[in-house]
Design an enzyme around this catalytic site. Structure first.
Site, short mmCIF file in Angstrom:
data_model
loop_
_atom_site.label_atom_id
_atom_site.label_comp_id
_atom_site.label_asym_id
_atom_site.label_seq_id
_atom_site.Cartn_x
_atom_site.Cartn_y
_atom_site.Cartn_z
CE LYS A 263 -3.85 -1.90 2.73
NZ LYS A 263 -4.91 -1.71 1.74
NE ARG A 337 -10.78 -9.98 -1.74
CZ ARG A 337 -11.20 -9.11 -2.66
NH1 ARG A 337 -11.49 -9.53 -3.88
NH2 ARG A 337 -11.34 -7.83 -2.37
N1 BES Z 1 -7.94 -3.91 4.68
C1 BES Z 1 -8.16 -3.50 3.35
C2 BES Z 1 -9.49 -2.76 3.18
C3 BES Z 1 -9.61 -1.43 3.88
C4 BES Z 1 -9.29 -0.26 3.22
C5 BES Z 1 -10.09 -1.35 5.17
C6 BES Z 1 -9.42 0.96 3.85
C7 BES Z 1 -10.23 -0.13 5.81
C8 BES Z 1 -9.90 1.03 5.15
C9 BES Z 1 -8.17 -4.71 2.42
O1 BES Z 1 -7.35 -5.77 2.81
C10 BES Z 1 -7.69 -4.26 1.11
O2 BES Z 1 -6.54 -3.89 1.01
N2 BES Z 1 -8.56 -4.31 0.10
C11 BES Z 1 -8.21 -3.93 -1.21
C12 BES Z 1 -8.73 -4.98 -2.16
C13 BES Z 1 -8.27 -4.79 -3.58
C14 BES Z 1 -6.79 -5.08 -3.71
C15 BES Z 1 -9.08 -5.74 -4.46
C16 BES Z 1 -8.87 -2.59 -1.49
O3 BES Z 1 -10.02 -2.40 -1.08
O4 BES Z 1 -8.23 -1.74 -2.08
MN MN Z 2 -5.35 -5.54 2.09
#
Ligand code: BES
Ligand code: MN
Ligand code: ZN
Length: 489
Positions: A263, A337
């Site tokens: 990230k 997931r």
């Molecule tokens: N933990 C994150 C989702 C999240 C984002 C929670 C912001 C709280 C605040 C999750 O693991 C994630 O990174 N999701 C990705 C999925 C994508 C790569 C398909 C996302 O939502 O960007």
């Molecule tokens: Mn994630």
């Protein structure tokens, strides 16, 4: 539990407390519960409120010095807004108590003439009376030491319920607020172990070796990049006369860097809240153990730390989820997931009548519903609507969302049964739900709660909600368990 909540049927105007909280409706009209206070001020309470500019708007908190007119040194008037329903009362009580941090004894003389209203005042006050000072060495105001609920009702049972539910929310908030260096997967499993021991819950903890041996490829794959290995925790509450079982599954990523699909640095600290689902499940099991509803409740915490390293999983790796389905990991940041899939498949062994999973799963949930509303998806309209209902009744915002069938093909993979991200650009929250649905045991009624928005409050405190960890979904899960026990769900 750190706060003491007691009940008093005494006229609040004669209570020996430091501060007295009353309600104020529109046009600055003092609400029910404040009559004694008005009497002590020679019938001039409304006049005093107007003089200090009270309007009665929701969220407003104004203070009036009593100058010896009653034992309490200050009257705190909390705005109830136009709709003085239970949520308005919870928020008013919470906002008032937050404004009284550092005070020793506070009485709540808000409208508490029905069990529902009395519960709301107690719950809001206890939830507002929260601070997380564990890592501060500089002086911070302590939460209120003692809260006194003023009501003519026999409120012992409802006060105990409020203590159990808010104690659960407090636990979930504490866990989310704890920095990831102090809450590794092993630490989180250790907290679960303590809760299980103290509350008499069944406990099973699978460590990294047991996870490898058991074939939990999601937890192993996500956790393999971290020096802090993953855990799967199973907590069990049993009622001797129960004829139904509800299973909760919580996402417990103690920190989500994204892994190799890392990230951006900006805002990454938010990802300490990525175990908010597991925290809610643990809190709910603690509350259920105290409330003893006539239903069996099982909680799974799917715990791992998602780190990039030489041992981390790579985009294009293929893993095998518990039960045998293979997944091509095209993006290591779609890790929630994967750990959830393991636990969802495993839950079949508990023969659930209802399965509810809770996860800070997608950024897309924030786009869709903002930061205060939980998204509810399900494999039937009936379950989705009843879960939304239960959440709302518990005082949480929730909104039903669809699981469009056509999103499934986006997860088709060249090499595995499915990929972990979709080729389809839009509807990322729904797509994640569609992915999880692939792992739900056949014939099981299932709901999925995406709490990416409400689990963590990056903004200012409001009502009974503090900055940081909120404990989102904890109250909803307790209500769901009670609704299943009552044959409503
Ligand atoms: N933990 C994150 C989702 C999240 C984002 C929670 C912001 C709280 C605040 C999750 O693991 C994630 O990174 N999701 C990705 C999925 C994508 C790569 C398909 C996302 O939502 O960007
Ligand atoms: Mn994630
Ligand atoms: Zn995550």
């Amino acid at each position: 539990m750190t706060t003491n909540l007691s009940i008093s049927q005494t006229d609040p105007a004669s209570l020996d407390v430091d501060a007295l909280v009353i309600g104020v409706g529109p046009e600055a009209v003092p609400a029910a519960g404040s009559q004694g206070v008005d009497g002590a001020l020679d019938g001039r309470l409304a006049e005093a409120l107007k003089a200090v500019g009270a309007t009665g708007k929701a969220g407003e908190v104004v203070k009036l010095p009593t100058l010896g007119a009653l034992p309490a040194k200050v009257i705190v008037a909390a705005g109830l807004g136009e709709d003085p329903g239970p949520e308005a009362l919870r928020r008013a009580a919470g906002a008032a108590v937050r404004a009284l941090a550092g005070t020793a004894r506070v009485a709540l003389a808000l409208p508490a003439d029905t069990p529902e209203r009395a519960s709301a005042v107690a719950t809001g006050a206890l939830l507002g009376n929260y601070s997380f000072g564990r890592y501060r060495t500089d002086a911070q105001p302590e939460p209120v030491g003692e809260l006194v609920l003023v009501t003519d009702l026999d409120a012992t049972t409802l006060a105990e319920r409020a203590e159990a539910v808010t104690g659960a929310v407090r636990l979930a908030r504490d866990l989310v607020n704890t920095p990831p260096s102090h809450l590794t997967p092993e630490d989180l499993a250790g907290v679960a172990e303590n809760v299980a021991r103290e509350h008499g819950l069944d406990l099973e903890v699978l460590d990294e070796k047991a996870l490898v041996d058991g074939g939990y490829g999601g937890l192993v794959g996500v956790g393999q990049g971290s020096v802090n290995p993953p855990r799967l925790v199973r907590l069990g509450y049993r009622h001797p006369q129960a004829d139904k079982t509800v299973v909760f599954v919580g996402k417990g990523i103690t920190f989500d860097t994204g892994g190799i699909s890392i990230k951006p640095a900006e805002g990454m600290d938010w990802m300490k809240s990525d175990m908010g689902g597991a925290a809610a499940v643990l809190g709910a099991l603690q509350a259920v153990a105290a409330l003893k509803p006539k239903v069996n409740v099982v909680g799974y915490l799917a715990i791992a730390e998602n780190m990039p390293s030489g041992t981390a999983q790579r985009p294009s790796d293929v893993i095998t989820i518990y039960g045998g389905k293979t997944v091509e990991v095209l993006n290591t940041d779609a890790e929630g997931r994967l750990v959830m899939a393991d636990a969802i498949v495993r839950s079949a062994q508990d023969s659930p009548d209802l399965l509810v999973d809770v996860a800070t799963l997608t950024g897309a949930a924030l786009v869709a519903l903002g930061v205060r509303t939980t998204a509810v998806m399900a494999n039937s309209d009936e379950v989705r609507e009843k879960v939304v209902q239960a959440a709302e009744r518990s005082g949480e915002n929730a909104w039903g969302m669809p699981l469009p069938e056509e999103l499934r093909k986006g997860f088709d993979s060249q090499v595995a049964d499915l990929a972990n991200i979709s080729g389809e650009r839009w509807g990322g929250m729904l797509a994640a739900g569609v992915f999880l649905k692939e792992f739900v045991p056949d014939g099981v009624r299932w709901a999925h709660l995406d709490i990416a928005g409400p689990a963590y409050n990056k903004g200012e405190p409001y009502g009974y909600t503090p900055k940081g960890g909120t404990g989102a979904a904890t109250r909803a899960l307790v209500q769901i368990a009670e609704d299943v026990a009552d044959g409503l769900l």
